[in-house]
Design a protein around this motif. Structure first.
Motif, mmCIF file in Angstrom:
data_model
loop_
_atom_site.group_PDB
_atom_site.id
_atom_site.type_symbol
_atom_site.label_atom_id
_atom_site.label_comp_id
_atom_site.label_asym_id
_atom_site.label_seq_id
_atom_site.Cartn_x
_atom_site.Cartn_y
_atom_site.Cartn_z
ATOM 1 N N ALA A 33 -8.403 1.812 10.526
ATOM 2 C CA ALA A 33 -8.554 2.715 9.500
ATOM 3 C C ALA A 33 -8.789 4.211 9.612
ATOM 4 O O ALA A 33 -8.136 5.050 9.024
ATOM 5 N N ASP A 34 -9.552 4.258 10.764
ATOM 6 C CA ASP A 34 -9.986 5.611 11.105
ATOM 7 C C ASP A 34 -8.557 6.226 11.689
ATOM 8 O O ASP A 34 -8.261 7.637 11.210
ATOM 9 N N GLU A 35 -7.678 5.680 12.343
ATOM 10 C CA GLU A 35 -6.558 6.135 12.906
ATOM 11 C C GLU A 35 -5.511 6.466 11.800
ATOM 12 O O GLU A 35 -5.144 7.574 11.763
ATOM 13 N N ALA A 36 -5.531 5.444 10.598
ATOM 14 C CA ALA A 36 -4.672 5.793 9.559
ATOM 15 C C ALA A 36 -5.240 7.006 8.903
ATOM 16 O O ALA A 36 -4.371 7.929 8.243
ATOM 17 N N ARG A 37 -6.506 7.386 8.579
ATOM 18 C CA ARG A 37 -6.967 8.483 8.068
ATOM 19 C C ARG A 37 -6.579 9.879 9.189
ATOM 20 O O ARG A 37 -6.272 10.805 8.270
ATOM 21 N N ARG A 38 -6.776 9.735 10.260
ATOM 22 C CA ARG A 38 -6.355 10.958 11.105
ATOM 23 C C ARG A 38 -4.695 11.123 11.087
ATOM 24 O O ARG A 38 -4.550 12.529 11.092
ATOM 25 N N ALA A 84 0.827 -1.009 0.043
ATOM 26 C CA ALA A 84 0.015 0.071 0.042
ATOM 27 C C ALA A 84 0.787 1.155 -0.073
ATOM 28 O O ALA A 84 0.583 2.245 -0.651
ATOM 29 N N LEU A 85 1.951 1.352 0.730
ATOM 30 C CA LEU A 85 2.844 2.403 0.948
ATOM 31 C C LEU A 85 3.456 2.573 -0.479
ATOM 32 O O LEU A 85 4.150 3.650 -0.880
ATOM 33 N N SER A 86 3.632 1.553 -1.296
ATOM 34 C CA SER A 86 4.083 1.859 -2.627
ATOM 35 C C SER A 86 3.407 2.749 -3.683
ATOM 36 O O SER A 86 3.820 2.986 -4.756
ATOM 37 N N CYS A 87 2.216 2.598 -3.390
ATOM 38 C CA CYS A 87 1.254 3.340 -4.028
ATOM 39 C C CYS A 87 1.105 4.873 -4.061
ATOM 40 O O CYS A 87 1.610 5.238 -2.654
ATOM 41 N N ASP A 88 0.593 5.622 -4.804
ATOM 42 C CA ASP A 88 0.465 7.411 -4.624
ATOM 43 C C ASP A 88 -0.828 7.608 -3.727
ATOM 44 O O ASP A 88 -0.679 8.646 -2.941
ATOM 45 N N LEU A 89 -1.680 6.945 -3.859
ATOM 46 C CA LEU A 89 -3.041 7.288 -3.012
ATOM 47 C C LEU A 89 -3.423 6.261 -2.491
ATOM 48 O O LEU A 89 -3.279 4.816 -3.188
ATOM 49 N N ILE A 90 -4.103 6.141 -1.187
ATOM 50 C CA ILE A 90 -4.389 5.055 -0.530
ATOM 51 C C ILE A 90 -6.037 5.343 -0.272
ATOM 52 O O ILE A 90 -6.127 6.054 0.534
ATOM 53 N N TYR A 91 -6.848 4.499 -0.523
ATOM 54 C CA TYR A 91 -8.259 4.530 -0.108
ATOM 55 C C TYR A 91 -8.569 3.160 0.639
ATOM 56 O O TYR A 91 -8.166 2.212 0.092
ATOM 57 N N ALA A 92 -9.468 3.097 1.714
ATOM 58 C CA ALA A 92 -9.360 1.952 2.548
ATOM 59 C C ALA A 92 -10.887 2.014 3.030
ATOM 60 O O ALA A 92 -11.710 2.876 3.206
ATOM 61 N N SER A 93 -11.214 0.711 3.232
ATOM 62 C CA SER A 93 -12.790 0.410 3.689
ATOM 63 C C SER A 93 -12.642 0.399 5.294
ATOM 64 O O SER A 93 -11.548 0.505 5.768
ATOM 65 N N LEU A 109 -2.365 8.826 6.731
ATOM 66 C CA LEU A 109 -1.582 7.793 5.726
ATOM 67 C C LEU A 109 -2.644 7.181 4.645
ATOM 68 O O LEU A 109 -2.075 6.941 3.712
ATOM 69 N N VAL A 110 -3.935 7.416 4.970
ATOM 70 C CA VAL A 110 -5.033 6.984 3.690
ATOM 71 C C VAL A 110 -5.725 8.227 3.470
ATOM 72 O O VAL A 110 -5.870 9.190 4.295
ATOM 73 N N ASN A 111 -6.050 8.312 2.364
ATOM 74 C CA ASN A 111 -6.868 9.410 1.686
ATOM 75 C C ASN A 111 -8.129 9.383 2.119
ATOM 76 O O ASN A 111 -8.842 10.653 2.492
ATOM 77 N N GLU A 112 -8.874 8.587 2.088
ATOM 78 C CA GLU A 112 -10.269 8.347 2.535
ATOM 79 C C GLU A 112 -10.758 7.033 3.087
ATOM 80 O O GLU A 112 -9.885 6.012 2.700
ATOM 81 N N VAL A 113 -11.544 6.947 3.772
ATOM 82 C CA VAL A 113 -12.190 5.724 4.646
ATOM 83 C C VAL A 113 -13.381 5.679 4.230
ATOM 84 O O VAL A 113 -14.037 6.635 4.534
ATOM 85 N N LEU A 114 -14.079 4.358 3.596
ATOM 86 C CA LEU A 114 -15.347 4.252 3.229
ATOM 87 C C LEU A 114 -16.080 2.921 3.433
ATOM 88 O O LEU A 114 -15.030 1.969 4.183
ATOM 89 N N PRO A 115 -17.342 2.733 3.523
ATOM 90 C CA PRO A 115 -17.868 1.583 3.705
ATOM 91 C C PRO A 115 -17.358 0.781 2.560
ATOM 92 O O PRO A 115 -17.218 1.178 1.564
ATOM 93 N N LYS A 116 -17.187 -0.767 3.020
ATOM 94 C CA LYS A 116 -16.738 -1.340 1.772
ATOM 95 C C LYS A 116 -17.373 -1.552 0.535
ATOM 96 O O LYS A 116 -16.687 -1.868 -0.543
#
Length: 258
Positions: free
Chosen positions: A166-171, A113-122, A174-181
């Protein structure tokens, strides 16, 4: 391509899916195949954006396949042209890559995931680097993570191996957005289509400049900027004139990548 790596192409977008039940762990043949897949994406002038996703809801990726290692496939073996998982060390990849993280991203999966430019997570995704408990260095993560989130948080994750939801990662950004799967893939494709309509030569210049700047001071990077291949190509391109022309003509620009 194979049952392990499948691709879906829509216009200028390539979606790459890793499917290795149960945990989407990566063994050397899979890593080499991923490298060839991303190399082909890099070298295809018609492709502008890649999406990296995995099958299933529980694991995004568990990283290195320990069963393969236990059977004698050395951890420092041949990962292929792009290094581990095909992205980590692929040279001159100057196109946007989006991670679609649905589930657990642990050890090498976190590094993928860190190798990517953008990270979106469930919203049920989580991240961890538990190598410390086995006395192993999480090498790529140790290099990259302190540059992505606050140093003290990165060191805590590396020193303790604790889980981050995921919520902490967003805070921490680390991730761009957290969404329902059920909304994750639609959002990732929305972003991919947005980028696919953008100026590819500018994206290439952004990625190369950011990569070079990691090892240089601000002024040294500025001094070197005009000598970077992607910046040189951009400055003499049709696309460099298309933006101002489209603005003057009150229309959307048409980017040709040349």
């Amino acid at each position: 391509m194979t049952d392990v790596i499948t691709t879906r192409r829509e216009g200028a977008i390539l979606e790459v899916t890793l499917d290795r039940p149960k945990a989407n762990a990566i063994d050397p043949p899979t890593s080499r195949l991923m490298g060839e897949t991303f190399k082909a994406f890099r070298d295809d002038p018609e492709l502008r954006v890649a999406i990296v996703k995995t099958a299933g809801d529980k694991f995004f990726c568990a990283g290195w396949d320990l069963k393969a290692a236990a059977s004698g496939d050395a951890v420092d073996g041949d990962y292929g042209v792009g290094g581990f998982a095909g992205l980590q060390e692929l040279p001159d990849l100057n196109k946007p890559v989006i991670a679609c993280v649905n589930g657990t991203a642990v050890v090498g999966g976190f590094e993928l995931a860190l190798s990517c430019d953008l990270i979106y997570a469930s919203d049920h995704s989580s991240f961890a680097l538990p190598e410390i408990r086995a006395g192993i260095l999480a090498d790529a993560a140790t290099i990259k993570l302190p540059k992505r989130i606050p140093y003290h948080i990165a060191m805590e994750l590396l020193f303790t191996g604790r889980w981050m939801d995921a919520d902490e990662a967003r805070r921490w950004g680390l991730v761009n957005e957290v969404l329902p799967k059920e909304k994750l893939e639609d959002r990732v494709w929305e972003i991919a289509r947005l980028l696919a309509g953008g100026p590819p030569l500018v994206f290439a210049a952004i990625k190369e400049t950011a990569r070079v700047a990691e090892a240089l001071t601000f002024q040294d990077t500025m001094n070197k900027l005009s000598h970077l291949p992607t910046v040189d190509i951009l400055s003499g391109s049709e696309d460099s004139m298309e933006g101002p022309r489209a603005f003057a003509e009150k229309r959307d620009p048409v980017w040709k990548g040349r």
